[in-house]
Design an enzyme around this catalytic site. Sequence first.
Site, PDB file in Angstrom:
ATOM      1  N   CYS A 130     -80.266 -55.273 101.770  1.00  0.00           N
ATOM      2  CA  CYS A 130     -80.364 -54.002 102.496  1.00  0.00           C
ATOM      3  C   CYS A 130     -80.156 -52.851 101.508  1.00  0.00           C
ATOM      4  CB  CYS A 130     -79.351 -53.971 103.651  1.00  0.00           C
ATOM      5  SG  CYS A 130     -77.642 -53.764 103.110  1.00  0.00           S
ATOM      6  N   ASP A 145     -68.260 -59.383  77.077  1.00  0.00           N
ATOM      7  CA  ASP A 145     -69.066 -59.659  78.264  1.00  0.00           C
ATOM      8  C   ASP A 145     -68.411 -60.810  79.042  1.00  0.00           C
ATOM      9  OD1 ASP A 145     -71.137 -59.303  80.028  1.00  0.00           O
ATOM     10  OD2 ASP A 145     -72.648 -60.332  78.828  1.00  0.00           O
ATOM     11  N   GLU A 146     -68.653 -60.865  80.334  1.00  0.00           N
ATOM     12  CA  GLU A 146     -68.109 -61.939  81.186  1.00  0.00           C
ATOM     13  C   GLU A 146     -66.587 -62.005  81.101  1.00  0.00           C
ATOM     14  OE1 GLU A 146     -70.192 -63.330  83.135  1.00  0.00           O
ATOM     15  OE2 GLU A 146     -72.127 -63.081  82.158  1.00  0.00           O
ATOM     16  N   GLN A 172     -64.429 -61.671  83.194  1.00  0.00           N
ATOM     17  CA  GLN A 172     -63.765 -62.323  84.336  1.00  0.00           C
ATOM     18  C   GLN A 172     -63.330 -63.748  84.010  1.00  0.00           C
ATOM     19  OE1 GLN A 172     -67.093 -61.681  84.328  1.00  0.00           O
ATOM     20  NE2 GLN A 172     -68.231 -63.452  85.076  1.00  0.00           N
ATOM     21  N   CYS A 232     -73.758 -58.228 104.481  1.00  0.00           N
ATOM     22  CA  CYS A 232     -74.710 -59.296 104.154  1.00  0.00           C
ATOM     23  C   CYS A 232     -74.005 -60.495 103.521  1.00  0.00           C
ATOM     24  CB  CYS A 232     -75.817 -58.767 103.236  1.00  0.00           C
ATOM     25  SG  CYS A 232     -76.880 -57.549 104.024  1.00  0.00           S
TER      26      CYS A 232
HETATM   27 ZN    ZN Z   1     -76.568 -55.734 102.581  1.00  0.00          ZN
END
Ligand code: ZN
Length: 192
Positions: A148, A87-88, A90, A186
């Site tokens: 969104c 996990d993780e 990155q 966004c």
């Molecule tokens: Zn968005």
Amino acid sequence: MAQLYFRYGAMNSGKSIEILKVAHNYEEQNKSVLIFTSALDSRDEVGYVSSRIGIRAKAIPIHDDTHIYHIVENQTQNQKISCVLIDEVQFLNKDQIMQLTDIVDDLHIPVMGFGLKNDFQNELFEGSKYMLLYADKIEEMKTICWFCERKATMNLRIDEEGRPVYSGEQIQIGGNDSYYPVCRKCHKNPPL
Ligand SMILES: [Zn+2]
């Protein structure tokens, strides 16, 4: 043939839940898995993979100097390891990603690394960069933008006052900023 898998997604795309599910599936068949997680993950106690739905599992913490290959090789003296889950991923460094490739190529154990691809400034993490370069199979885990209906492909950092953050250290230790899965639009202009 054992393979190196990289499954990446934005925040809250279900990566930890997926690790716990894969581990459960192996263990149900009495097969042993080794779960690792970065010691940098401060969302919970060090040494656990925790999902937002409340399930968690113990994991071996990875520090910057942890030699993952040696740990896995040692474990294979006592038992057959069917899969290694990270996990993780990155937060791993290049050496550690190369160790993952050695686990696959020399110990013939499949390794599945889960993590974020890009940081809040939309740059690759070191671990993600080398997973993209070295993994046999790369799969995106999808989730929806916080604001969104588009697919979230980025992570927005928001400070304590509710303002978006676009600069600073890649890894913030012990801060109170929050991270949200967002679409590109966004990320540029969060409707805050
Ligand atoms: Zn968005």
